[in-house]
Motif scaffolding. Structure first.
Motif, PDB file in Angstrom:
ATOM      1  N   VAL A  90      49.295  41.738  36.466  1.00  0.00           N
ATOM      2  CA  VAL A  90      50.500  41.643  35.633  1.00  0.00           C
ATOM      3  C   VAL A  90      51.720  42.132  36.413  1.00  0.00           C
ATOM      4  CG1 VAL A  90      51.629  42.494  33.538  1.00  0.00           C
ATOM      5  CG2 VAL A  90      49.245  41.760  33.453  1.00  0.00           C
ATOM      6  N   ALA A  91      51.569  43.229  37.135  1.00  0.00           N
ATOM      7  CA  ALA A  91      52.682  43.738  37.943  1.00  0.00           C
ATOM      8  C   ALA A  91      53.081  42.716  39.012  1.00  0.00           C
ATOM      9  CB  ALA A  91      52.299  45.065  38.596  1.00  0.00           C
ATOM     10  N   LEU A  92      52.087  42.059  39.622  1.00  0.00           N
ATOM     11  CA  LEU A  92      52.372  41.032  40.632  1.00  0.00           C
ATOM     12  C   LEU A  92      53.098  39.846  40.008  1.00  0.00           C
ATOM     13  CD1 LEU A  92      52.048  39.915  43.530  1.00  0.00           C
ATOM     14  CD2 LEU A  92      49.842  38.980  42.784  1.00  0.00           C
ATOM     15  N   LEU A  93      52.655  39.412  38.835  1.00  0.00           N
ATOM     16  CA  LEU A  93      53.315  38.297  38.148  1.00  0.00           C
ATOM     17  C   LEU A  93      54.770  38.640  37.838  1.00  0.00           C
ATOM     18  CD1 LEU A  93      50.498  37.072  35.748  1.00  0.00           C
ATOM     19  CD2 LEU A  93      51.566  35.765  37.585  1.00  0.00           C
ATOM     20  N   GLU A  94      55.010  39.851  37.363  1.00  0.00           N
ATOM     21  CA  GLU A  94      56.384  40.257  37.065  1.00  0.00           C
ATOM     22  C   GLU A  94      57.228  40.300  38.336  1.00  0.00           C
ATOM     23  OE1 GLU A  94      56.333  43.878  34.797  1.00  0.00           O
ATOM     24  OE2 GLU A  94      55.776  42.819  32.965  1.00  0.00           O
ATOM     25  N   LEU A  95      56.651  40.791  39.412  1.00  0.00           N
ATOM     26  CA  LEU A  95      57.358  40.849  40.697  1.00  0.00           C
ATOM     27  C   LEU A  95      57.733  39.455  41.193  1.00  0.00           C
ATOM     28  CD1 LEU A  95      58.250  42.680  43.133  1.00  0.00           C
ATOM     29  CD2 LEU A  95      56.022  42.146  44.119  1.00  0.00           C
ATOM     30  N   LEU A  96      56.819  38.503  41.033  1.00  0.00           N
ATOM     31  CA  LEU A  96      57.054  37.128  41.478  1.00  0.00           C
ATOM     32  C   LEU A  96      57.878  36.317  40.480  1.00  0.00           C
ATOM     33  CD1 LEU A  96      53.474  36.282  42.810  1.00  0.00           C
ATOM     34  CD2 LEU A  96      55.495  36.869  44.177  1.00  0.00           C
TER      35      LEU A  96
ATOM     36  N   ALA B 296      37.933  29.214  49.533  1.00  0.00           N
ATOM     37  CA  ALA B 296      38.886  30.257  49.880  1.00  0.00           C
ATOM     38  C   ALA B 296      40.309  29.702  49.864  1.00  0.00           C
ATOM     39  CB  ALA B 296      38.567  30.826  51.259  1.00  0.00           C
ATOM     40  N   THR B 297      41.221  30.486  49.314  1.00  0.00           N
ATOM     41  CA  THR B 297      42.627  30.116  49.321  1.00  0.00           C
ATOM     42  C   THR B 297      43.179  30.379  50.710  1.00  0.00           C
ATOM     43  OG1 THR B 297      42.794  30.746  47.011  1.00  0.00           O
ATOM     44  CG2 THR B 297      44.844  30.548  48.217  1.00  0.00           C
ATOM     45  N   GLU B 298      43.958  29.450  51.225  1.00  0.00           N
ATOM     46  CA  GLU B 298      44.483  29.599  52.581  1.00  0.00           C
ATOM     47  C   GLU B 298      45.422  30.789  52.705  1.00  0.00           C
ATOM     48  OE1 GLU B 298      46.098  25.995  54.116  1.00  0.00           O
ATOM     49  OE2 GLU B 298      44.380  24.824  53.461  1.00  0.00           O
ATOM     50  N   THR B 299      46.368  30.910  51.799  1.00  0.00           N
ATOM     51  CA  THR B 299      47.319  32.016  51.852  1.00  0.00           C
ATOM     52  C   THR B 299      47.459  32.630  50.469  1.00  0.00           C
ATOM     53  OG1 THR B 299      49.118  30.462  51.496  1.00  0.00           O
ATOM     54  CG2 THR B 299      48.676  31.087  53.772  1.00  0.00           C
ATOM     55  N   PRO B 300      46.593  33.608  50.135  1.00  0.00           N
ATOM     56  CA  PRO B 300      46.714  34.226  48.815  1.00  0.00           C
ATOM     57  C   PRO B 300      48.020  35.007  48.707  1.00  0.00           C
ATOM     58  CG  PRO B 300      45.094  35.381  50.154  1.00  0.00           C
ATOM     59  CD  PRO B 300      45.529  34.169  50.926  1.00  0.00           C
ATOM     60  N   ASP B 301      48.523  35.141  47.471  1.00  0.00           N
ATOM     61  CA  ASP B 301      49.783  35.836  47.230  1.00  0.00           C
ATOM     62  C   ASP B 301      49.718  37.320  47.550  1.00  0.00           C
ATOM     63  OD1 ASP B 301      50.969  33.492  46.380  1.00  0.00           O
ATOM     64  OD2 ASP B 301      50.375  33.810  44.304  1.00  0.00           O
ATOM     65  N   SER B 302      48.535  37.903  47.479  1.00  0.00           N
ATOM     66  CA  SER B 302      48.395  39.326  47.772  1.00  0.00           C
ATOM     67  C   SER B 302      46.958  39.625  48.136  1.00  0.00           C
ATOM     68  CB  SER B 302      48.825  40.160  46.570  1.00  0.00           C
ATOM     69  OG  SER B 302      47.828  40.112  45.575  1.00  0.00           O
ATOM     70  N   ARG B 303      46.755  40.816  48.673  1.00  0.00           N
ATOM     71  CA  ARG B 303      45.384  41.156  49.060  1.00  0.00           C
ATOM     72  C   ARG B 303      44.498  41.407  47.849  1.00  0.00           C
ATOM     73  NH1 ARG B 303      44.305  46.819  49.855  1.00  0.00           N
ATOM     74  NH2 ARG B 303      46.137  47.915  49.119  1.00  0.00           N
TER      75      ARG B 303
ATOM     76  N   THR C 286      41.964  37.311  25.205  1.00  0.00           N
ATOM     77  CA  THR C 286      43.317  37.851  25.239  1.00  0.00           C
ATOM     78  C   THR C 286      43.183  39.369  25.267  1.00  0.00           C
ATOM     79  OG1 THR C 286      44.169  35.954  24.025  1.00  0.00           O
ATOM     80  CG2 THR C 286      45.543  37.932  24.075  1.00  0.00           C
ATOM     81  N   ILE C 287      43.883  39.981  26.213  1.00  0.00           N
ATOM     82  CA  ILE C 287      43.742  41.420  26.465  1.00  0.00           C
ATOM     83  C   ILE C 287      45.106  42.094  26.401  1.00  0.00           C
ATOM     84  CG2 ILE C 287      42.947  43.139  28.163  1.00  0.00           C
ATOM     85  CD1 ILE C 287      40.706  41.314  27.222  1.00  0.00           C
ATOM     86  N   ILE C 288      45.153  43.283  25.829  1.00  0.00           N
ATOM     87  CA  ILE C 288      46.371  44.088  25.859  1.00  0.00           C
ATOM     88  C   ILE C 288      46.379  44.849  27.180  1.00  0.00           C
ATOM     89  CG2 ILE C 288      47.588  46.032  24.803  1.00  0.00           C
ATOM     90  CD1 ILE C 288      46.390  45.099  22.116  1.00  0.00           C
ATOM     91  N   VAL C 289      47.466  44.697  27.940  1.00  0.00           N
ATOM     92  CA  VAL C 289      47.543  45.334  29.259  1.00  0.00           C
ATOM     93  C   VAL C 289      48.997  45.600  29.622  1.00  0.00           C
ATOM     94  CG1 VAL C 289      47.472  43.097  30.423  1.00  0.00           C
ATOM     95  CG2 VAL C 289      46.856  45.117  31.687  1.00  0.00           C
ATOM     96  N   ARG C 290      49.232  46.729  30.232  1.00  0.00           N
ATOM     97  CA  ARG C 290      50.557  47.047  30.767  1.00  0.00           C
ATOM     98  C   ARG C 290      50.546  46.746  32.258  1.00  0.00           C
ATOM     99  NH1 ARG C 290      51.010  53.024  28.613  1.00  0.00           N
ATOM    100  NH2 ARG C 290      49.743  53.202  30.453  1.00  0.00           N
ATOM    101  N   PRO C 291      51.705  46.476  32.834  1.00  0.00           N
ATOM    102  CA  PRO C 291      51.768  46.302  34.283  1.00  0.00           C
ATOM    103  C   PRO C 291      51.364  47.599  34.998  1.00  0.00           C
ATOM    104  CG  PRO C 291      53.809  45.582  33.249  1.00  0.00           C
ATOM    105  CD  PRO C 291      52.984  46.235  32.197  1.00  0.00           C
TER     106      PRO C 291
END
Length: 147
Positions: free
Chosen positions: A35-41, A53-60, A121-126
């Motif tokens: 969620v934090a990554l999605l907000e950042l992007l 395998a994804t060639e270039t993942p957005d993060s580790r 569906t899950i309740i989650v904070r960044p």
């Protein structure tokens, strides 16, 4: 005798571990980190590719999660005596649906083109390391540590 319909159970089990608090990366809940990554992007959805395998993942964290869950699907198939050629595609999607809610969905497509899914569906904070406590190695299992 194994059947492709066993993919339905695999979807349910994989998604259960994916949304679990035991699914952590570097001691923090993975879902909060997504969620934090999605907000950042500035995005509303991310997708983990479990087939190849994804060639270039957005993060580790995404790369580590893809690797772990790709292996988990294959291990469950092997435990059910299902040949790997039955797996045509598999993805996990995380979508922000409200300020503190995410929808998580796994989809497995068989070689015959049939789609099997599970959703939650899950309740989650960044993720915020300032207010969160990091889990250390000795307390409970961590999905992505064991293979």
């Amino acid at each position: 005798m194994s059947r492709r319909s066993q993919f339905k159970g695999i979807c349910h089990d994989i998604l259960g571990t994916f949304v679990s608090r035991y699914n952590d990366h570097d001691g923090y809940w993975s879902l909060g980190q997504y969620v934090a990554l999605l907000e950042l992007l500035g995005e509303d959805e991310l997708q983990l590719n479990l087939r190849d395998a994804t060639e270039t993942p957005d993060s580790r964290i995404i790369a580590a999660s893809e690797e772990y869950y790709r292996g988990a699907v294959l291990r469950m198939m092997e435990a059910n005596s299902m040949p790997q050629v039955w797996l045509a595609n598999a993805t996990i999607k995380v979508s922000i649906v409200a300020p503190s809610k995410v929808a998580c969905e796994i989809e497995i497509v068989s070689d015959l083109g049939r789609t099997y899914q599970s959703k939650r569906t899950i309740i989650v904070r960044p993720h915020d390391p300032v207010i969160e406590r990091r889990r250390t190695g000795r307390f409970g299992p961590s999905n992505q540590k064991g293979r």
